[in-house]
Design a protein around this motif. Structure first.
Motif, PDB file in Angstrom:
ATOM      1  N   ALA A  34       0.832  -1.205   0.000  1.00  0.00           N
ATOM      2  CA  ALA A  34       0.000   0.000   0.000  1.00  0.00           C
ATOM      3  C   ALA A  34       0.870   1.261   0.000  1.00  0.00           C
ATOM      4  O   ALA A  34       0.603   2.209  -0.750  1.00  0.00           O
ATOM      5  N   PHE A  35       1.915   1.259   0.809  1.00  0.00           N
ATOM      6  CA  PHE A  35       2.827   2.401   0.884  1.00  0.00           C
ATOM      7  C   PHE A  35       3.474   2.658  -0.482  1.00  0.00           C
ATOM      8  O   PHE A  35       3.539   3.805  -0.942  1.00  0.00           O
ATOM      9  N   ALA A  36       3.944   1.588  -1.136  1.00  0.00           N
ATOM     10  CA  ALA A  36       4.578   1.743  -2.449  1.00  0.00           C
ATOM     11  C   ALA A  36       3.591   2.331  -3.461  1.00  0.00           C
ATOM     12  O   ALA A  36       3.949   3.211  -4.254  1.00  0.00           O
ATOM     13  N   PHE A  37       2.336   1.875  -3.430  1.00  0.00           N
ATOM     14  CA  PHE A  37       1.349   2.393  -4.372  1.00  0.00           C
ATOM     15  C   PHE A  37       0.973   3.838  -4.066  1.00  0.00           C
ATOM     16  O   PHE A  37       0.804   4.647  -4.990  1.00  0.00           O
ATOM     17  N   VAL A  42       1.660   9.511  -5.812  1.00  0.00           N
ATOM     18  CA  VAL A  42       2.062  10.909  -5.586  1.00  0.00           C
ATOM     19  C   VAL A  42       3.173  11.299  -6.565  1.00  0.00           C
ATOM     20  O   VAL A  42       3.157  12.391  -7.144  1.00  0.00           O
ATOM     21  N   PHE A  43       4.107  10.381  -6.792  1.00  0.00           N
ATOM     22  CA  PHE A  43       5.215  10.664  -7.714  1.00  0.00           C
ATOM     23  C   PHE A  43       4.698  10.947  -9.131  1.00  0.00           C
ATOM     24  O   PHE A  43       5.326  11.686  -9.879  1.00  0.00           O
ATOM     25  N   PHE A  44       3.575  10.374  -9.493  1.00  0.00           N
ATOM     26  CA  PHE A  44       3.056  10.585 -10.841  1.00  0.00           C
ATOM     27  C   PHE A  44       2.520  12.004 -11.050  1.00  0.00           C
ATOM     28  O   PHE A  44       2.265  12.413 -12.182  1.00  0.00           O
ATOM     29  N   PHE A  45       2.378  12.782 -10.008  1.00  0.00           N
ATOM     30  CA  PHE A  45       1.984  14.185 -10.160  1.00  0.00           C
ATOM     31  C   PHE A  45       3.139  15.040 -10.664  1.00  0.00           C
ATOM     32  O   PHE A  45       2.932  16.165 -11.106  1.00  0.00           O
ATOM     33  N   THR A  54       6.850   4.645 -11.323  1.00  0.00           N
ATOM     34  CA  THR A  54       6.646   3.385 -12.039  1.00  0.00           C
ATOM     35  C   THR A  54       7.331   2.234 -11.307  1.00  0.00           C
ATOM     36  O   THR A  54       6.764   1.149 -11.159  1.00  0.00           O
ATOM     37  N   TRP A  55       8.543   2.476 -10.829  1.00  0.00           N
ATOM     38  CA  TRP A  55       9.260   1.442 -10.059  1.00  0.00           C
ATOM     39  C   TRP A  55       8.521   1.099  -8.770  1.00  0.00           C
ATOM     40  O   TRP A  55       8.451  -0.063  -8.373  1.00  0.00           O
TER      41      TRP A  55
END
Length: 93
Positions: A34-37, A42-45, A54-55
């Motif tokens: 869950a943390f990774a997702f 957030v990184f995709f913003f 993506t990683w």
């Protein structure tokens, strides 16, 4: 012994200990996935962090794949602790 039967965990003290340990590991893996997702989302913003996002999605997916493996390993351990003839009879019939 039937695999994945809820009553298996109460067969002995060793069964209960194994169940408790695997549930803790299962929950930790669940939180890590869950943390990774969430972090990946957030990184995709941010364009500069999309590759890292993506990683993180890949890592989260791997954690989700580990979850059923934990339960299967527990059940196989239970089966190994039981009567081998009983396990063989259940698998055949």
């Amino acid at each position: 012994m039937t695999l994945f039967h809820p009553g298996n965990r109460h067969k002995s003290g060793d069964h209960e200990r194994i169940w408790a340990i695997t549930e803790i590991v299962y929950t930790i893996v669940d939180f890590l996935a869950a943390f990774a997702f969430v972090i990946g989302s957030v990184f995709f913003f941010y364009k500069s962090l999309q590759t890292a996002g993506t990683w993180l999605f890949l890592i989260g997916s791997i954690f989700f794949a580990v979850k059923p493996s934990i339960r299967l390993a527990r059940e196989l351990k239970y089966a190994a602790m039981g009567d081998a003839k009983d396990v063989a009879d259940k698998l055949e019939g």
